[in-house]
Structure formats: structure tokens, C-alpha cells
Scaffold this motif. Structure first.
Motif, short mmCIF file in Angstrom:
data_model
loop_
_atom_site.label_atom_id
_atom_site.label_comp_id
_atom_site.label_asym_id
_atom_site.label_seq_id
_atom_site.Cartn_x
_atom_site.Cartn_y
_atom_site.Cartn_z
N CYS A 1 0.84 -1.20 0.00
CA CYS A 1 0.00 0.00 0.00
C CYS A 1 0.88 1.25 0.00
N GLU A 2 0.24 2.40 -0.15
CA GLU A 2 0.96 3.66 -0.09
C GLU A 2 1.44 3.92 1.33
N VAL A 3 2.60 4.55 1.45
CA VAL A 3 3.15 4.85 2.77
C VAL A 3 2.21 5.78 3.55
N GLY A 4 1.45 6.62 2.85
CA GLY A 4 0.51 7.53 3.50
C GLY A 4 -0.65 6.81 4.17
N ALA A 5 -0.90 5.55 3.81
CA ALA A 5 -1.98 4.76 4.40
C ALA A 5 -1.54 4.03 5.67
N ILE A 6 -0.30 4.23 6.07
CA ILE A 6 0.20 3.65 7.32
C ILE A 6 -0.03 4.68 8.43
N ALA A 7 -0.73 4.26 9.47
CA ALA A 7 -1.00 5.13 10.62
C ALA A 7 0.10 4.89 11.66
N ASN A 8 1.11 5.73 11.65
CA ASN A 8 2.19 5.62 12.63
C ASN A 8 1.68 6.03 14.00
N SER A 9 2.00 5.25 15.01
CA SER A 9 1.67 5.58 16.39
C SER A 9 2.93 6.14 17.04
N LEU A 10 2.96 7.45 17.22
CA LEU A 10 4.13 8.10 17.80
C LEU A 10 3.77 8.67 19.17
N VAL A 11 4.58 8.34 20.17
CA VAL A 11 4.33 8.84 21.51
C VAL A 11 5.24 10.03 21.78
N PHE A 12 4.62 11.09 22.26
CA PHE A 12 5.33 12.30 22.63
C PHE A 12 5.08 12.58 24.10
N ARG B 1 0.99 24.47 19.46
CA ARG B 1 0.17 25.70 19.36
C ARG B 1 -1.30 25.34 19.19
N ARG B 2 -1.60 24.41 18.27
CA ARG B 2 -3.00 24.02 18.02
C ARG B 2 -3.66 23.43 19.26
N LEU B 3 -2.88 22.71 20.07
CA LEU B 3 -3.43 22.06 21.27
C LEU B 3 -3.34 22.93 22.52
N GLY B 4 -2.71 24.10 22.40
CA GLY B 4 -2.54 24.97 23.56
C GLY B 4 -1.56 24.42 24.59
N ARG B 5 -0.51 23.76 24.11
CA ARG B 5 0.48 23.13 24.98
C ARG B 5 1.74 23.97 25.06
N THR B 6 2.44 23.82 26.15
CA THR B 6 3.74 24.47 26.32
C THR B 6 4.75 23.86 25.37
N SER B 7 4.79 22.53 25.31
CA SER B 7 5.74 21.86 24.42
C SER B 7 5.26 20.44 24.13
N ILE B 8 5.78 19.92 23.05
CA ILE B 8 5.58 18.52 22.68
C ILE B 8 6.95 18.00 22.27
N ASP B 9 7.45 17.02 23.00
CA ASP B 9 8.77 16.44 22.74
C ASP B 9 8.64 14.94 22.53
N ARG B 10 9.55 14.39 21.75
CA ARG B 10 9.54 12.94 21.53
C ARG B 10 9.74 12.23 22.87
N ALA B 11 8.93 11.23 23.14
CA ALA B 11 9.07 10.45 24.37
C ALA B 11 10.30 9.55 24.26
N THR B 12 10.90 9.23 25.40
CA THR B 12 12.01 8.29 25.42
C THR B 12 11.46 6.88 25.24
N PRO B 13 12.30 5.93 24.85
CA PRO B 13 11.83 4.55 24.74
C PRO B 13 11.21 4.05 26.06
N GLU B 14 11.76 4.47 27.19
CA GLU B 14 11.22 4.06 28.49
C GLU B 14 9.83 4.67 28.71
#
Length: 161
Positions: free
Chosen positions: A46-57, A81-94
């Protein structure tokens, strides 16, 4: 009588959550890893755009699951900005494992120890069928945009810049 191979324990938790949510698409086990959107798209044809990546921040002290189209990178500043958050950072593997019970590369949108606040990329609506991880890098399941929003309780936003 056919024998079926039991699902890995993490995938069984996801499959049970999907069944409880009324999802009809069955979990598919892949012989090759689908740990990235490109790998999953190649394995599924399938197209790569049809893959729903689950990313934890990590956002304002708590996990945020972003279900993004495989063709996008998350614009964390714009999404914050859209969510009214201070920041969104990539979560660590832990942090990912503690929040989801799953490892990076196989994080499913459901089947976590507790529900996670979820954002669903509006671009996933462009595909009639999308695929999401099912708890391991070798397991996926088919779904639709509307079903993904419903089962995650997610809010829909653009996530790329």
C-alpha cells in the motif's frame, strides 16, 4: 482442522481491545518487520501515507499519542500551538513502554495500560483503508479513518507543517 499460531501477548491485548471496540479487521502477522512506515507499506503493498504511525510524545508532563500518516513528520511546535500546549517532545523509549506497554516500532493505537490522549492526523482520511501497528513490529491491523478516531477517542488535527 487448521492450527493457528497464537498471537504474541502484547498483540493479543491489542486484538482483545479491538474486538471490544467492535473492530472487524483482523490482526495480520507479517514475516518481515514493519517497524517503519516504509517497511509496513512495502510488506502490505500500500501507499506509505496509508500507514498510521503511532508516535508517543511527552507534552506538559504526560504522554500524547499522535497517529500520523506515514508520509508525514509531526510538526511539534505547530501541534503544540494548536493544542494549547507548552511543548511537545519525543518520548524516550522508556516513556513509550511505560505509557503503552509496547516498544517503539510496534505501538498500537489501543491496548495500553490506560487510555492515552490521542491526536489523529487529518491526512489519514484520504485513504479508504489504513493500517496500524498491533503491538509488535510484525503485527498490524486494517482500519478506517473514522474507526481509528472512534476507537482512540482522538481529536483530529493537521500534524505536519
Amino acid at each position: 482442522m487448521t492450527e493457528t499460531t497464537p498471537l504474541p501477548p502484547r498483540t493479543q491485548l491489542v486484538a482483545d481491545a479491538l474486538t471490544s471496540a467492535g473492530v472487524r479487521g483482523a490482526v495480520v502477522s507479517l514475516p518481515e518487520s514493519a517497524a517503519t512506515a516504509a517497511m509496513a507499506a512495502a510488506a502490505l503493498g500500500c501507499e506509505v501515507g496509508a500507514i498510521a504511525n503511532s508516535l508517543v510524545f511527552w507534552s506538559d508532563g504526560r504522554p500524547l499519542l499522535v497517529m500520523t500518516s506515514g508520509r508525514h513528520r509531526v510538526d511539534t511546535l505547530g501541534l503544540a500551538r494548536r493544542l494549547g500546549r507548552t511543548s511537545i517532545d519525543r518520548a524516550t523509549p522508556e516513556q513509550v513502554r511505560a505509557s503503552t506497554g509496547q516498544a517503539i516500532g510496534g505501538v498500537a493505537p489501543v491496548g495500553h495500560p490506560s487510555p492515552l490522549e490521542t491526536v489523529v492526523d487529518e491526512a489519514l482520511a484520504e485513504h479508504a483503508r489504513i493500517w496500524a501497528a498491533a503491538g509488535t513490529p510484525h503485527t498490524v491491523f486494517p482500519t478506517t479513518f473514522d474507526e481509528l478516531v472512534r476507537i482512540t477517542g482522538g481529536s483530529v488535527h493537521p500534524v505536519s507543517g
